[in-house]
Design an enzyme around this catalytic site. Structure first.
Site, PDB file in Angstrom:
ATOM      1  N   TYR A 138       0.817  -1.216   0.000  1.00 53.52           N
ATOM      2  CA  TYR A 138       0.000   0.000   0.000  1.00 53.52           C
ATOM      3  C   TYR A 138       0.849   1.264   0.000  1.00 53.52           C
ATOM      4  CZ  TYR A 138      -4.504  -2.274   0.917  1.00 53.52           C
ATOM      5  OH  TYR A 138      -5.655  -3.000   0.822  1.00 53.52           O
ATOM      6  N   LYS A 143       3.767 -15.341   3.016  1.00 49.68           N
ATOM      7  CA  LYS A 143       3.986 -16.116   1.786  1.00 49.68           C
ATOM      8  C   LYS A 143       5.494 -16.326   1.674  1.00 49.68           C
ATOM      9  CE  LYS A 143       2.503 -18.006  -2.091  1.00 49.68           C
ATOM     10  NZ  LYS A 143       1.650 -19.221  -2.112  1.00 49.68           N
ATOM     11  N   ASP A 184      -2.242 -18.611   1.338  1.00 51.97           N
ATOM     12  CA  ASP A 184      -3.216 -19.387   0.551  1.00 51.97           C
ATOM     13  C   ASP A 184      -3.839 -20.473   1.414  1.00 51.97           C
ATOM     14  OD1 ASP A 184      -0.682 -20.542   0.600  1.00 51.97           O
ATOM     15  OD2 ASP A 184      -0.694 -21.185  -1.494  1.00 51.97           O
ATOM     16  N   ASP A 242      -6.147  -7.348   4.391  1.00 50.47           N
ATOM     17  CA  ASP A 242      -7.300  -6.775   3.693  1.00 50.47           C
ATOM     18  C   ASP A 242      -8.149  -7.886   3.091  1.00 50.47           C
ATOM     19  OD1 ASP A 242      -8.917  -4.755   2.464  1.00 50.47           O
ATOM     20  OD2 ASP A 242      -7.845  -5.123   0.581  1.00 50.47           O
ATOM     21  N   ASP A 248     -12.117  -9.642   4.467  1.00 49.86           N
ATOM     22  CA  ASP A 248     -13.366  -9.699   3.689  1.00 49.86           C
ATOM     23  C   ASP A 248     -13.858 -11.151   3.657  1.00 49.86           C
ATOM     24  OD1 ASP A 248     -13.267  -6.955   3.034  1.00 49.86           O
ATOM     25  OD2 ASP A 248     -13.889  -7.322   0.963  1.00 49.86           O
TER      26      ASP A 248
HETATM   27  C1  IPM Z   1     -10.322  -1.521   3.936  1.00 48.97           C
HETATM   28  C2  IPM Z   1     -10.529  -0.958   2.559  1.00 48.97           C
HETATM   29  C3  IPM Z   1      -9.365  -0.031   2.220  1.00 48.97           C
HETATM   30  C4  IPM Z   1      -8.102  -0.874   2.236  1.00 48.97           C
HETATM   31  C5  IPM Z   1      -9.487   0.730   0.884  1.00 48.97           C
HETATM   32  C6  IPM Z   1     -10.730   1.586   0.834  1.00 48.97           C
HETATM   33  C7  IPM Z   1      -8.283   1.578   0.604  1.00 48.97           C
HETATM   34  O1  IPM Z   1     -10.680  -1.966   1.616  1.00 48.97           O
HETATM   35  O2  IPM Z   1     -10.234  -0.737   4.894  1.00 48.97           O
HETATM   36  O3  IPM Z   1     -10.252  -2.735   4.075  1.00 48.97           O
HETATM   37  O4  IPM Z   1      -7.772  -1.551   1.248  1.00 48.97           O
HETATM   38  O5  IPM Z   1      -7.423  -0.857   3.260  1.00 48.97           O
HETATM   39 MN    MN Z   2     -10.791  -3.971   2.493  1.00 49.12          MN
END
Ligand code: IPM
Ligand code: MN
Length: 369
Positions: free
Chosen positions: A141, A191, A223, A247, A251
């Site tokens: 990032y 990784k 993975d 990240d 999710d």
């Molecule tokens: C999160 C989001 C952010 C990230 C984006 C909006 C930059 O996906 O907070 O998880 O990737 O960190």
């Molecule tokens: Mn995210």
């Protein structure tokens, strides 16, 4: 009566809608327990680019730095921007970096009432209680160079994954310290079979873990971790990993809870205020422009982020627990936004979900002190 100063940054898309519900819940808690939460709002993301020409103005950053904590919604537009120039995402990335919020806590628990709303067999979710500590200010990032450029062979794109020993050390130490308040198990995810950054990560994690003989450290490839999170999620306690892996894995992990709209987060560094550790609190979801303004967004991740704010930055654990209990009671009664609806539940709007949580707070707490 204690006064707390909060910076409130709703951002883009559904960000302002869900943040608004979280603020209403905070105000109700304040009234109930005798605190005042003075909120100052500012624009961030695309909204700020449109009005102020930048995703995060110096004034907004200063406002945040002077607050006790930040409540953040979401930023981003309908499509990822392919050209250079100001991006809405610069707001959140800039805040994390400028305020040195290197440790992002993303707790994942399963509310029993929501098991039916998940894609999992109930027995698989039994005992799931994990927290991902995502490194937040390093890795892909922030590594430079990061650009798209013309070369003799055509257009090339480059991103840089870079970690210093010190960056790895502090976040692993944070995770091990957290594990001491939990089941004393840390899974460090990398990784290392491919990436140099991961090989350094593993070495440093091993070294830091020696300071914590009472904590069990395991290493897992990312993975394989993605698979294990689905196959045996209850085995995890604390997961610590670099920025992008964290990240993606969170999710995925949100599906254990039932929806991306349920997971809160706390971004912390080392700075403390008179009340606790300074931090930024945001749902892990994005701005969801496709449903913005429709009243369909789930505000529970934002509301649960407000609970984390009370616990970590303001030193108000009872108030935090009261919010979490009100949320659990609300979903237990079948009140649902569309993302967590089942055939027998009552589907409500974002604002009505906020109302339902407010009603549980009014019901369940003792009279004001
Ligand atoms: C999160 C989001 C952010 C990230 C984006 C909006 C930059 O996906 O907070 O998880 O990737 O960190
Ligand atoms: Mn995210």
């Amino acid at each position: 009566m204690t006064h707390y100063h909060l910076a409130v940054l709703g951002g883009d898309g559904i960000g302002p809608e869900v943040t608004n519900e979280a603020v209403r819940v905070l105000q109700a808690i304040g009234a109930r327990y005798g605190h005042t939460f003075a909120t100052q709002t500012a624009l961030v993301g695309q909204a700020a680019i449109d009005q102020e020409g930048t995703a995060l103005s110096d004034a907004t950053l200063a406002l945040c730095a002077q607050s006790d904590a930040i409540l953040f919604g979401a930023v981003g537009g309908a499509t990822a921007q392919l050209t250079g120039g100001a991006k809405p995402e610069d707001a959140i990335l800039g805040l994390r970096k400028a305020l040195e919020l290197f440790a992002n806590l993303r707790p994942v628990t399963v509310m029993p009432a929501l098991i039916d709303a998940t894609a999992f067999k109930p027995e698989r979710l039994h005992g799931v209680d994990l927290v991902v500590v995502r490194e937040l200010t390093g890795g892909l990032y922030f590594g430079r160079p990061s650009e798209i450029r013309a070369e003799a062979e055509g257009t090339v794109a480059i991103d840089t994954m870079l970690y210093t020993e010190a960056e790895i050390e502090r976040v692993v130490r944070f995770a091990c310290t957290l594990a001491r308040q939990r089941r004393r198990k840390v899974t460090s995810v990398d990784k290392a079979n491919v990436l140099s950054c991961s090989r350094l990560w593993r070495q440093v994690a091993e070294r830091v873990a020696q300071e914590f003989p009472d904590v069990a450290l395991h290493h897992m490839l990312v993975d394989s971790c993605a698979m294990a999170l689905i196959r045996q999620p209850a085995d995890f306690d604390v997961i610590v990993t670099e920025n992008m892996f964290g990240d993606i894995l969170t999710d995925e992990a949100s599906m254990l809870a039932g929806s991306l709209g349920l997971l809160p987060s706390a971004s912390l560094g080392t700075r403390t205020t008179a009340h606790g550790r300074f931090g930024l609190y945001e749902p892990i979801h994005g701005s969801a422009p496709d449903i913005a303004g429709l009243g369909q967004a789930n505000p529970l991740a934002a509301i649960l982020s407000a609970a984390l704010l009370l616990r970590h930055s303001l030193g108000l654990p009872d108030e935090a627990t009261a919010i979490e209990a009100a949320v659990a009671a609300t979903v237990a009664e079948g009140v649902r936004t569309p993302d967590i609806a089942t055939p027998t539940s009552t589907v409500v709007t974002t604002h009505a979900m906020g109302d339902a949580v407010l009603a549980r707070i009014a019901d369940s707490l003792p009279s004001p002190r």
